[in-house]
Design a protein around this motif. Structure first.
Motif, PDB file in Angstrom:
ATOM      1  N   LYS A  29       4.785   0.324 -29.231  1.00  0.00           N
ATOM      2  CA  LYS A  29       3.605   0.195 -30.056  1.00  0.00           C
ATOM      3  C   LYS A  29       2.225   0.966 -29.724  1.00  0.00           C
ATOM      4  CE  LYS A  29       3.838  -4.168 -28.928  1.00  0.00           C
ATOM      5  NZ  LYS A  29       3.532  -5.690 -28.789  1.00  0.00           N
ATOM      6  N   LYS A  30       2.678   1.942 -28.673  1.00  0.00           N
ATOM      7  CA  LYS A  30       1.510   3.085 -28.235  1.00  0.00           C
ATOM      8  C   LYS A  30       0.370   2.017 -27.649  1.00  0.00           C
ATOM      9  CE  LYS A  30       2.859   6.427 -31.708  1.00  0.00           C
ATOM     10  NZ  LYS A  30       3.689   7.070 -30.908  1.00  0.00           N
ATOM     11  N   GLU A  31       0.584   1.247 -26.837  1.00  0.00           N
ATOM     12  CA  GLU A  31      -0.126   0.518 -26.238  1.00  0.00           C
ATOM     13  C   GLU A  31      -0.444   1.300 -24.876  1.00  0.00           C
ATOM     14  OE1 GLU A  31       0.120  -3.934 -27.403  1.00  0.00           O
ATOM     15  OE2 GLU A  31       1.387  -3.293 -26.013  1.00  0.00           O
ATOM     16  N   LYS A  32      -1.606   1.276 -24.213  1.00  0.00           N
ATOM     17  CA  LYS A  32      -1.643   1.478 -22.810  1.00  0.00           C
ATOM     18  C   LYS A  32      -1.933   0.220 -21.883  1.00  0.00           C
ATOM     19  CE  LYS A  32      -1.975   5.717 -23.876  1.00  0.00           C
ATOM     20  NZ  LYS A  32      -0.858   6.893 -23.649  1.00  0.00           N
ATOM     21  N   VAL A  33      -1.226   0.377 -20.565  1.00  0.00           N
ATOM     22  CA  VAL A  33      -0.972  -0.777 -19.816  1.00  0.00           C
ATOM     23  C   VAL A  33      -1.574  -0.481 -18.522  1.00  0.00           C
ATOM     24  CG1 VAL A  33       0.693  -1.880 -18.540  1.00  0.00           C
ATOM     25  CG2 VAL A  33       0.935  -1.169 -20.582  1.00  0.00           C
ATOM     26  N   HIS A  34      -2.381  -1.596 -17.802  1.00  0.00           N
ATOM     27  CA  HIS A  34      -2.851  -1.759 -16.605  1.00  0.00           C
ATOM     28  C   HIS A  34      -1.810  -2.689 -15.894  1.00  0.00           C
ATOM     29  CE1 HIS A  34      -7.492  -0.388 -17.384  1.00  0.00           C
ATOM     30  NE2 HIS A  34      -6.446   0.513 -17.681  1.00  0.00           N
ATOM     31  N   ILE A  35      -1.524  -2.385 -14.620  1.00  0.00           N
ATOM     32  CA  ILE A  35      -0.688  -3.069 -13.981  1.00  0.00           C
ATOM     33  C   ILE A  35      -1.321  -3.669 -12.481  1.00  0.00           C
ATOM     34  CG2 ILE A  35       1.253  -3.373 -12.272  1.00  0.00           C
ATOM     35  CD1 ILE A  35       2.753  -1.382 -14.226  1.00  0.00           C
ATOM     36  N   LEU A  36      -1.340  -5.133 -12.440  1.00  0.00           N
ATOM     37  CA  LEU A  36      -1.934  -5.710 -11.419  1.00  0.00           C
ATOM     38  C   LEU A  36      -1.007  -6.377 -10.313  1.00  0.00           C
ATOM     39  CD1 LEU A  36      -4.274  -8.276 -13.262  1.00  0.00           C
ATOM     40  CD2 LEU A  36      -4.736  -5.604 -12.647  1.00  0.00           C
ATOM     41  N   GLY A  37      -1.256  -6.306  -9.132  1.00  0.00           N
ATOM     42  CA  GLY A  37      -0.222  -6.864  -8.177  1.00  0.00           C
ATOM     43  C   GLY A  37      -0.957  -7.261  -6.742  1.00  0.00           C
ATOM     44  N   HIS A  38      -0.329  -7.577  -5.900  1.00  0.00           N
ATOM     45  CA  HIS A  38      -1.208  -7.863  -4.581  1.00  0.00           C
ATOM     46  C   HIS A  38      -0.587  -6.893  -3.641  1.00  0.00           C
ATOM     47  CE1 HIS A  38      -3.294  -9.903  -1.358  1.00  0.00           C
ATOM     48  NE2 HIS A  38      -1.927 -10.002  -0.623  1.00  0.00           N
ATOM     49  N   ILE A  39       0.503  -6.816  -3.239  1.00  0.00           N
ATOM     50  CA  ILE A  39       0.899  -6.071  -2.118  1.00  0.00           C
ATOM     51  C   ILE A  39       1.197  -4.655  -2.777  1.00  0.00           C
ATOM     52  CG2 ILE A  39       2.960  -5.404  -0.444  1.00  0.00           C
ATOM     53  CD1 ILE A  39       3.428  -8.363  -0.348  1.00  0.00           C
ATOM     54  N   PRO A  40       0.741  -3.446  -2.254  1.00  0.00           N
ATOM     55  CA  PRO A  40       0.856  -2.074  -2.683  1.00  0.00           C
ATOM     56  C   PRO A  40       2.273  -1.615  -2.587  1.00  0.00           C
ATOM     57  CG  PRO A  40      -1.180  -2.088  -1.428  1.00  0.00           C
ATOM     58  CD  PRO A  40      -0.548  -3.489  -1.328  1.00  0.00           C
ATOM     59  N   PRO A  41       2.809  -0.981  -3.538  1.00  0.00           N
ATOM     60  CA  PRO A  41       4.320  -0.623  -3.397  1.00  0.00           C
ATOM     61  C   PRO A  41       4.699   0.101  -2.047  1.00  0.00           C
ATOM     62  CG  PRO A  41       3.672   0.065  -5.332  1.00  0.00           C
ATOM     63  CD  PRO A  41       2.387  -0.782  -4.664  1.00  0.00           C
ATOM     64  N   GLY A  42       3.709   0.989  -1.539  1.00  0.00           N
ATOM     65  CA  GLY A  42       3.685   2.286  -0.907  1.00  0.00           C
ATOM     66  C   GLY A  42       3.762   1.638   0.556  1.00  0.00           C
ATOM     67  N   LEU A  43       3.413   0.406   0.710  1.00  0.00           N
ATOM     68  CA  LEU A  43       3.517  -0.080   2.135  1.00  0.00           C
ATOM     69  C   LEU A  43       4.918  -0.727   2.490  1.00  0.00           C
ATOM     70  CD1 LEU A  43       0.293  -2.734   2.249  1.00  0.00           C
ATOM     71  CD2 LEU A  43       0.252  -0.149   2.579  1.00  0.00           C
ATOM     72  N   ASP A 102       5.617  -3.190   4.105  1.00  0.00           N
ATOM     73  CA  ASP A 102       5.836  -4.546   3.631  1.00  0.00           C
ATOM     74  C   ASP A 102       6.574  -4.666   2.528  1.00  0.00           C
ATOM     75  OD1 ASP A 102       3.956  -5.093   5.750  1.00  0.00           O
ATOM     76  OD2 ASP A 102       2.392  -5.959   4.544  1.00  0.00           O
ATOM     77  N   CYS A 103       6.664  -3.806   1.605  1.00  0.00           N
ATOM     78  CA  CYS A 103       7.434  -4.020   0.246  1.00  0.00           C
ATOM     79  C   CYS A 103       8.939  -3.300   0.577  1.00  0.00           C
ATOM     80  CB  CYS A 103       6.629  -3.109  -0.742  1.00  0.00           C
ATOM     81  SG  CYS A 103       7.310  -3.323  -2.314  1.00  0.00           S
ATOM     82  N   SER A 149      10.538  -1.262  -4.080  1.00  0.00           N
ATOM     83  CA  SER A 149       9.327  -0.124  -4.317  1.00  0.00           C
ATOM     84  C   SER A 149      10.092   1.137  -4.785  1.00  0.00           C
ATOM     85  CB  SER A 149       9.225   0.419  -2.891  1.00  0.00           C
ATOM     86  OG  SER A 149       7.945   1.155  -2.939  1.00  0.00           O
ATOM     87  N   TRP A 150      11.259   1.450  -4.385  1.00  0.00           N
ATOM     88  CA  TRP A 150      11.769   2.678  -5.294  1.00  0.00           C
ATOM     89  C   TRP A 150      12.238   2.452  -6.653  1.00  0.00           C
ATOM     90  CZ3 TRP A 150      14.614   7.134  -1.914  1.00  0.00           C
ATOM     91  CH2 TRP A 150      13.881   7.212  -1.039  1.00  0.00           C
ATOM     92  N   ASN A 151      12.698   1.477  -6.891  1.00  0.00           N
ATOM     93  CA  ASN A 151      12.888   1.159  -8.300  1.00  0.00           C
ATOM     94  C   ASN A 151      11.619   0.969  -9.254  1.00  0.00           C
ATOM     95  OD1 ASN A 151      15.717   0.363  -9.312  1.00  0.00           O
ATOM     96  ND2 ASN A 151      15.815  -0.640  -7.373  1.00  0.00           N
ATOM     97  N   TYR A 152      10.596   0.325  -8.554  1.00  0.00           N
ATOM     98  CA  TYR A 152       9.228   0.220  -9.280  1.00  0.00           C
ATOM     99  C   TYR A 152       8.545   1.792  -9.211  1.00  0.00           C
ATOM    100  CZ  TYR A 152       4.553  -0.609 -10.087  1.00  0.00           C
ATOM    101  OH  TYR A 152       3.103  -0.832 -10.426  1.00  0.00           O
ATOM    102  N   SER A 211       7.502   2.835  -0.467  1.00  0.00           N
ATOM    103  CA  SER A 211       7.791   2.608   0.873  1.00  0.00           C
ATOM    104  C   SER A 211       8.814   3.231   1.588  1.00  0.00           C
ATOM    105  CB  SER A 211       7.830   1.066   1.077  1.00  0.00           C
ATOM    106  OG  SER A 211       9.085   0.616   0.331  1.00  0.00           O
ATOM    107  N   HIS A 212       8.943   3.494   2.726  1.00  0.00           N
ATOM    108  CA  HIS A 212      10.197   3.729   3.719  1.00  0.00           C
ATOM    109  C   HIS A 212      10.576   5.267   3.091  1.00  0.00           C
ATOM    110  CE1 HIS A 212      10.169  -0.146   5.125  1.00  0.00           C
ATOM    111  NE2 HIS A 212      10.124  -0.585   4.169  1.00  0.00           N
ATOM    112  N   ASP A 213       9.747   6.063   2.927  1.00  0.00           N
ATOM    113  CA  ASP A 213      10.026   7.371   2.342  1.00  0.00           C
ATOM    114  C   ASP A 213       9.381   8.560   3.338  1.00  0.00           C
ATOM    115  OD1 ASP A 213      10.888   9.704   1.191  1.00  0.00           O
ATOM    116  OD2 ASP A 213      10.278   9.333  -0.878  1.00  0.00           O
TER     117      ASP A 213
END
Length: 667
Positions: free
Chosen positions: A455-469, A471-472, A477-480, A640-642
């Motif tokens: 539909k040619k929409e633009k997207v903002h993603i919200l989350g809590h834990i940053p995927p590069g930590l 902790d993730c 993380s790698w799939n995200y 993460s873990h890279d």
């Protein structure tokens, strides 16, 4: 966070320490719940020799063999020497304590040979984790009950000063149900269990952590068109970003702020020692969370300037850091309280939330949807849906109730996606039961993004834990990261919290990891914990018009200088900086952020300024070579873990990488 080892962190008096301490202590305790003939931690056919660097022999008395290993003893003595000097323990305490205890003669034999056990628990790290997990087998074979083990471990926690008596008395029961329920279904080796608790640098967690892959849409990725700035005078939207509020209803001015517990500044912490200042009026740098009146002051301030933003994103973590004594009903009541604040002060502003890791009780406990009954997370997700629905569309309710994620379209051509990053949280023990795309969230995300692309929409993603930590979890993380790569032309911004610091994470094209494709904005916390000023952020975003890019154009940070607020009894929310002006950036496209990192490698003044803002102007930002390497690595790590993401900033091996990445974990 300070660059301590995992076990040092585990035993420190911080909420992060309590969480990891809980994991380690419960490894030592709560894994023993099963009283059948099969040891829970070790499969019948599993040899410990391959996973044990100390050469334990399962057929010759695991613990005794370890303690007779001179190489191990020399290592252990070195690790514990300094701690033993600073915190001496009376002779024979270990033997006296365990001689009549439920732990039994096997453990007595083990512990009586370790007069510096208290030092071991603090500083020995990965190897000793494996030794202690092995020792548990003897306890298990002794057939001790859950009650005996929990009682014994509470005593051990107190005797060896892992926490004070109040925390020790509450922390094991707080996490007991989660850990027992999960680990009753598992058979893990010491290598696997320590890899889970202390990270993959310690051991190799079992395969599901690393081997699952999400299937992308079979539609081809469209050609990438380089982004361009909007025409001068184009409409803009301004977005307020609040994160990690962590307000404390029990905060009391003048109380002890150096209480030795993970959270202080409460009435039951008593008065401070002579000559030590008590908790400040508006908050305190010393392991204390946000007072209610300070939070009210923030909302009054935001109400006064509400014409400066159009909507709000809140990326989680409302409760205080008293993680050893929280209840379900209390957590739900906090959500209701925050909702009332928004209604009172900002009734006409839409709020788009993301769930944090502290919203559950116990902390980090987020069972996937297949967990039913009393262990189900519906006690949280259903009230969450009821609280959030006044801001969301009706169709969002089902996914919030299922997994606390949703999507909503506030404007034509623009979509917000809110993720539950607790499904990548390495301290969410429920994921051990099935870590493959929990709740089907990433598959759902792909479907949403594909529909948005169509539909040619633009997207903002919200989350809590940053995927590069760290902790993730790596697989999530790698799939995200792969999903962000595929939909780089659709995802134009990402917003996270959790660390309490002000920074960002880069995402690069997976072809050669050189072309920047996205950036994750990590906003500063409202809470001053730990040793920070209070803060929030406002973004300028390309606005609501046909073919808007919805890209972030600038952001400004505001802080409350806590020293000045307490000194003059006058809280002031002041502009800290504008990112474009401070860093001399022409735009905020991914390439500009990548260029900033490159300039930081050569410009020490710029490096210091970025580091100053990282800590919300708590100090002058001085940054030596070690600090420089760590900061640059964090900024480059969108998954993460890279370690390979950081080779060009001086990271030479995995051990160095994990030491670096522990700075921004587990808040």
């Amino acid at each position: 966070m300070p660059d301590n080892s995992a076990v040092q962190l585990a035993m420190s008096s911080s909420p992060a320490g309590v969480k990891l301490c809980t994991s380690v202590c419960l490894i030592l305790v709560l894994l023993l719940q099963n009283t059948s003939a099969k040891p829970l931690l070790f499969s019948q056919n599993n040899s410990l020799n391959n996973s044990n660097p100390l050469g334990l022999n399962a057929q010759q008395g695991l613990v005794s063999s370890a303690l007779k290993n001179r190489n191990y003893l020399r290592y252990f003595a070195k690790e514990t020497e300094q701690f033993s000097k600073s915190r001496p323990i009376p002779d024979n305490t270990v033997a006296q304590y365990f001689s009549n205890d439920a732990l039994g003669s096997g453990t007595l034999s083990f512990l009586s040979r370790l007069p510096v056990l208290h030092g071991l628990l603090v500083s020995a790290g990965c190897n000793i984790c494996k030794i202690l997990v092995t020792a548990i087998q003897q306890l298990f074979i002794a057939g001790k009950t859950q009650a005996e083990i929990v009682t014994a471990m509470t005593k051990l926690c107190i005797t060896f000063h892992l926490q004070d008596k109040r925390v020790c008395a509450d922390i094991v029961p707080e996490f007991k149900t989660e850990v027992l329920t999960v680990l009753d279904k598992l058979v893990l080796s010491s290598d696997e269990i320590c890899g889970i608790a202390l990270g993959p640098e310690c051991g190799s967690p079992y395969n599901p952590f690393y081997e699952w892959n999400i299937t992308l849409s079979d539609k081809h990725k469209p050609p990438v068109v380089p982004p361009t700035l909007p025409k001068t005078g184009s409409p803009t939207v301004r977005v307020l970003h609040l994160t990690d509020i962590h307000f404390d209803r029990l905060y009391k001015v003048g109380t002890n702020a150096v209480c030795g517990e993970p959270l202080c500044c409460r009435e039951d912490d008593g008065k401070p020692a002579a000559g030590i200042p008590g908790a400040g009026k508006w908050g305190d740098y010393r392991k204390c969370d946000t007072p209610v009146w300070t939070l009210e002051n923030l909302f009054q301030h935001l109400a006064d300037k509400q014409n400066e933003f159009d909507y709000i994103v809140w990326t989680g973590d409302l409760p205080a850091h008293d993680v050893w004594k929280q209840t379900r009903s209390e957590q739900v009541s906090l959500l209701s309280f925050l909702s009332q604040l928004f209604d009172k002060y900002l009734p006409n502003k839409p709020v788009y939330p993301a769930i944090g890791n502290h919203e559950s009780a116990p902390v980090n406990s987020f069972p996937p949807p297949f967990i039913k009954g009393n262990n189900s997370i519906s006690w949280l997700y259903y009230p969450l849906a009821n609280s959030w629905m006044k801001w969301l569309s009706p169709e969002a309710k089902a996914t919030v109730q299922k997994g606390a994620f949703y999507t909503v379209s506030p404007f034509p051509g623009f979509r917000i996606v809110s993720l539950n990053t607790n499904y990548c949280n390495n301290q969410n023990w429920w994921l051990l039961l099935n870590v493959t795309d929990p709740a089907g969230q990433l598959k759902w995300l792909i479907d949403v993004l594909q529909a948005a692309e169509d539909k040619k929409e633009k997207v903002h993603i919200l989350g809590h834990i940053p995927p590069g930590l760290s902790d993730c979890l790596k697989a999530w993380s790698w799939n995200y990261y792969k999903i962000v790569n595929r939909y780089e032309s659709t995802i134009v911004a990402q917003f996270f919290g959790h660390t309490h610091f002000d920074h960002f994470e880069m995402f690069y094209d997976e072809v050669d990891f050189k072309r920047p494709v996205s950036v994750a904005y990590i906003a500063p916390s409202v809470t001053p914990f730990p040793e920070l000023n209070l803060g929030y952020r406002i973004y300028d975003i390309d606005g609501n018009y046909t073919k808007s890019s919805w890209a972030v154009l600038d952001h400004v940070n505001y802080i409350m200088n806590l020293t000045e607020a307490n000194l003059y009894n006058k809280p002031v929310w002041q502009l800290e900086y504008s990112v474009k002006a401070a860093y001399q950036m022409k735009s905020l496209f991914p390439s500009d952020w990548n260029d900033l990192i490159a300039r930081m490698t050569k410009n020490s003044t710029l490096l210091q300024l970025v580091n100053k803002h990282y800590y919300k102007s708590r100090d002058d930002g001085s940054c030596d070579s070690d600090c420089k390497m760590k900061l640059l690595c964090e900024l480059k790590s969108g998954r993460s873990h890279d370690p390979d993401l950081c080779t060009d900033v001086g990271i030479t091996d995995a051990r160095m990488f994990y030491s670096v990445m522990k700075r921004t974990t587990s808040c």
